[in-house]
Scaffold this motif. Structure first.
Motif, short mmCIF file in Angstrom:
data_model
loop_
_atom_site.label_atom_id
_atom_site.label_comp_id
_atom_site.label_asym_id
_atom_site.label_seq_id
_atom_site.Cartn_x
_atom_site.Cartn_y
_atom_site.Cartn_z
N GLU A 1 20.77 13.39 -1.04
CA GLU A 1 20.33 14.60 -1.29
C GLU A 1 20.51 14.84 -2.73
O GLU A 1 21.55 15.10 -3.28
CB GLU A 1 20.56 15.66 -0.27
CG GLU A 1 19.90 17.01 -0.61
CD GLU A 1 20.37 18.07 0.48
OE1 GLU A 1 21.25 17.62 1.09
OE2 GLU A 1 19.82 19.25 -0.01
N GLY A 2 19.43 15.12 -3.37
CA GLY A 2 19.55 15.86 -4.98
C GLY A 2 19.70 17.20 -4.88
O GLY A 2 18.96 17.80 -4.00
N VAL B 1 7.19 18.66 0.79
CA VAL B 1 7.14 20.15 1.46
C VAL B 1 8.29 20.47 2.42
O VAL B 1 8.25 19.47 3.35
CB VAL B 1 5.87 20.48 1.74
CG1 VAL B 1 5.76 22.17 2.11
CG2 VAL B 1 4.82 20.13 0.60
N TYR C 1 8.75 23.01 5.44
CA TYR C 1 7.87 24.07 6.13
C TYR C 1 8.44 25.23 6.59
O TYR C 1 9.81 25.12 6.81
CB TYR C 1 7.38 22.98 7.60
CG TYR C 1 6.57 22.04 7.11
CD1 TYR C 1 5.31 22.10 6.55
CD2 TYR C 1 7.17 20.59 7.04
CE1 TYR C 1 4.33 21.13 6.09
CE2 TYR C 1 6.15 19.64 6.78
CZ TYR C 1 5.04 19.72 6.16
OH TYR C 1 4.18 18.87 5.98
N GLY D 1 5.87 21.69 11.29
CA GLY D 1 5.18 20.62 11.05
C GLY D 1 5.03 19.92 12.57
O GLY D 1 5.45 20.49 13.58
N ALA E 1 4.69 12.97 -7.26
CA ALA E 1 3.90 12.37 -6.54
C ALA E 1 3.82 12.76 -5.24
O ALA E 1 4.69 13.03 -4.50
CB ALA E 1 4.07 10.65 -6.31
N GLY E 2 2.64 13.00 -4.47
CA GLY E 2 2.68 13.27 -2.91
C GLY E 2 2.52 14.88 -2.77
O GLY E 2 2.10 15.56 -3.83
N ASP E 3 3.04 15.36 -1.82
CA ASP E 3 2.78 16.75 -1.28
C ASP E 3 3.32 17.58 -2.36
O ASP E 3 3.03 18.83 -2.57
CB ASP E 3 3.48 16.89 -0.02
CG ASP E 3 2.63 16.55 1.15
OD1 ASP E 3 1.60 15.94 0.85
OD2 ASP E 3 2.87 16.65 2.19
N LYS F 1 -3.02 16.56 0.61
CA LYS F 1 -1.87 16.57 1.46
C LYS F 1 -2.10 15.55 2.51
O LYS F 1 -2.40 15.76 3.82
CB LYS F 1 -1.51 17.64 1.90
CG LYS F 1 -1.40 18.94 0.96
CD LYS F 1 -0.26 18.72 0.10
CE LYS F 1 0.27 19.93 -0.79
NZ LYS F 1 -0.38 19.52 -2.15
N ARG F 2 -1.96 14.14 2.15
CA ARG F 2 -2.42 13.07 3.20
C ARG F 2 -1.38 12.08 2.89
O ARG F 2 -0.75 11.70 1.96
CB ARG F 2 -3.59 12.53 3.12
CG ARG F 2 -4.63 13.59 3.61
CD ARG F 2 -4.83 13.67 5.32
NE ARG F 2 -5.82 14.48 5.59
CZ ARG F 2 -5.72 15.74 5.63
NH1 ARG F 2 -4.77 16.38 5.32
NH2 ARG F 2 -6.54 16.78 5.96
C1 LIG Z 1 1.37 18.62 11.21
C2 LIG Z 1 0.87 17.68 10.20
C3 LIG Z 1 -0.03 16.75 10.32
C4 LIG Z 1 -0.45 16.04 9.53
N1 LIG Z 1 -1.56 14.88 9.84
C5 LIG Z 1 -1.73 14.06 8.95
C6 LIG Z 1 -2.64 13.13 9.16
O1 LIG Z 1 -3.22 13.00 10.25
N2 LIG Z 1 -3.01 12.21 8.22
C7 LIG Z 1 -2.46 12.39 7.07
O2 LIG Z 1 -2.83 11.60 6.29
N3 LIG Z 1 -1.40 13.11 6.65
C8 LIG Z 1 -1.36 13.86 7.37
N4 LIG Z 1 -0.27 15.00 7.37
C9 LIG Z 1 0.62 15.19 6.11
C10 LIG Z 1 1.19 14.12 5.49
O3 LIG Z 1 2.31 13.92 6.60
C11 LIG Z 1 1.93 14.30 4.12
O4 LIG Z 1 0.95 14.36 3.20
C12 LIG Z 1 2.71 13.08 3.52
O5 LIG Z 1 3.74 12.99 4.44
C13 LIG Z 1 3.26 13.54 2.44
O6 LIG Z 1 4.33 12.56 1.86
P1 LIG Z 1 5.17 12.80 0.57
O7 LIG Z 1 5.98 11.54 0.47
O8 LIG Z 1 4.92 13.65 -0.35
O9 LIG Z 1 6.19 13.82 1.48
P2 LIG Z 1 7.31 13.69 2.79
O10 LIG Z 1 6.60 12.62 3.62
O11 LIG Z 1 7.41 15.30 3.16
O12 LIG Z 1 8.55 13.15 2.00
C14 LIG Z 1 9.69 13.66 1.16
C15 LIG Z 1 10.93 13.32 1.55
O13 LIG Z 1 11.80 13.53 0.49
C16 LIG Z 1 13.17 14.11 1.12
N5 LIG Z 1 13.59 15.27 0.24
C17 LIG Z 1 13.43 16.59 0.03
N6 LIG Z 1 14.17 16.92 -0.89
C18 LIG Z 1 15.01 16.13 -1.06
C19 LIG Z 1 16.32 16.25 -2.07
N7 LIG Z 1 16.25 17.58 -2.47
N8 LIG Z 1 16.76 15.15 -2.08
C20 LIG Z 1 16.47 13.85 -1.57
N9 LIG Z 1 15.52 13.82 -0.75
C21 LIG Z 1 14.69 14.74 -0.51
C22 LIG Z 1 12.54 14.69 2.55
O14 LIG Z 1 13.70 14.65 3.32
C23 LIG Z 1 11.45 13.45 2.84
O15 LIG Z 1 11.94 12.44 3.55
C24 LIG Z 1 0.07 15.94 8.19
C25 LIG Z 1 1.33 16.86 8.02
C26 LIG Z 1 1.56 17.66 8.84
C27 LIG Z 1 2.41 18.66 8.53
#
Ligand SMILES: Cc1cc2nc3c(=O)[nH]c(=O)nc-3n(C[C@H](O)[C@H](O)[C@H](O)COP(=O)(O)OP(=O)(O)OC[C@H]3O[C@@H](n4cnc5c(N)ncnc54)[C@H](O)[C@@H]3O)c2cc1C
Length: 252
Positions: free
Chosen positions: A4-5, A36, A38, A57, A220-222, A229-230
């Motif tokens: 964890e950062g 993100v 939640y 979520g 990158a990402g959310d 947000k996919r």
């Molecule tokens: C209810 C719901 C339904 C969804 N349905 C769909 C769908 O049908 N299709 C679709 O494409 N998308 C869907 N999404 C969206 C999709 O889940 C996200 O857009 C995607 O997971 C984003 O990826 P990410 O890597 O940006 O973030 P995440 O997948 O959230 O990954 C972030 C990671 O970083 C880690 N992290 C956070 N802070 C720190 C820290 N300080 N140090 C170290 N690690 C850290 C977290 O623990 C996590 O593992 C849905 C989301 C929700 C909530």
């Protein structure tokens, strides 16, 4: 390395990420892809039932554990709407709990139509979850109607809270990294209208598409402002960010 950062700072053209436990990770370029966190309802017992009936979520992997059950999804946005639509294919009944008296202010039109056409979905308007009860697992919840003040208990062991979230980018404030008002990291051309970016960006080139207002720090990402947000786009942005890191390092 899964760690964890807990802090971030910049000096000598390096980023220093403080890791939980005390180590520091030093890099010339960094990709922030922390997603993100939640939002919570902040009810008594909520922490106790986390992962034992209360979820933030509504991950697709939970859906198969909802077979034949009555489940509750809190929230009126697209995240909640997608979850309602998906989980209705598994659960016996899906209750959608929303604070407003209609869905159209917060939910895309296509999702409103889709949800209203699903026979095992019931929308509880003007409603809030106000109490949780259970033993080692969630057993029932109380819903309070904000208009007629009725209180109704429902038996359920699955409550999915989909009311938005926090990108947890407070570390960026002290480093003068441009964020949007909700805390998402602003990148690329979305930065160009920000006065803070114009004042602090000193390179001859403009920031790359996924580069923040700090050269060499990518998002990158959310966690990124204006990201779709996919899953697919988050994965795609991760790959694109790596390419931009190579470009950045090659030009040093
Ligand atoms: C209810 C719901 C339904 C969804 N349905 C769909 C769908 O049908 N299709 C679709 O494409 N998308 C869907 N999404 C969206 C999709 O889940 C996200 O857009 C995607 O997971 C984003 O990826 P990410 O890597 O940006 O973030 P995440 O997948 O959230 O990954 C972030 C990671 O970083 C880690 N992290 C956070 N802070 C720190 C820290 N300080 N140090 C170290 N690690 C850290 C977290 O623990 C996590 O593992 C849905 C989301 C929700 C909530």
């Amino acid at each position: 390395m899964l760690r964890e950062g807990v802090s971030g700072s910049f000096h000598d053209n390096r980023m220093y990420v403080g890791l939980k436990g005390g180590d520091t990770m030093v890099s010339k370029a960094t990709i922030c892809a922390t997603g993100v966190e939640y939002a919570r309802l902040n009810l008594p017992g909520e922490e106790r039932f986390f992962h034992s009936g209360v979820y933030y979520g509504a991950g697709a992997s939970e859906a198969c554990f909802c077979s034949g059950k009555d489940i509750f999804i809190v929230g009126g946005g697209n995240m909640a709407g997608q979850a309602v639509s998906y989980f209705s294919g598994f659960a016996r009944k899906v209750y959608m709990v929303i604070r407003r008296d209609n869905l159209s202010h917060t939910l895309s039109d296509y999702l409103v139509k889709r949800i209203k056409a699903i026979p095992n979905v019931e929308i509880l308007y003007n409603s809030n979850v106000t109490e949780l009860e259970g033993d080692n697992e969630l057993r029932r919840i109380k819903i309070t109607n904000s208009v007629d003040h009725t209180e109704t208990w429902y038996d359920t062991c699955k409550l999915f809270i989909c009311i938005g979230g926090d990108p947890n980018t407070e570390w960026a404030i002290a480093n003068n990294i441009v964020r949007c008002p909700s805390g998402y990291l602003v990148t690329g051309s979305d930065l160009f209208s920000h006065a803070a970016y114009k004042n602090q960006w000193q390179l001859d080139r403009l920031s790359y598409h996924l580069e923040t207002s700090r050269p060499g720090l990518f998002a990158a990402g959310d966690v990124r402002f204006n990201s779709v947000k996919r899953v697919a786009s988050a994965v795609g942005e991760g790959a694109m960010a790596v390419t931009q890191v190579h470009q950045y390092l090659a030009a040093l």
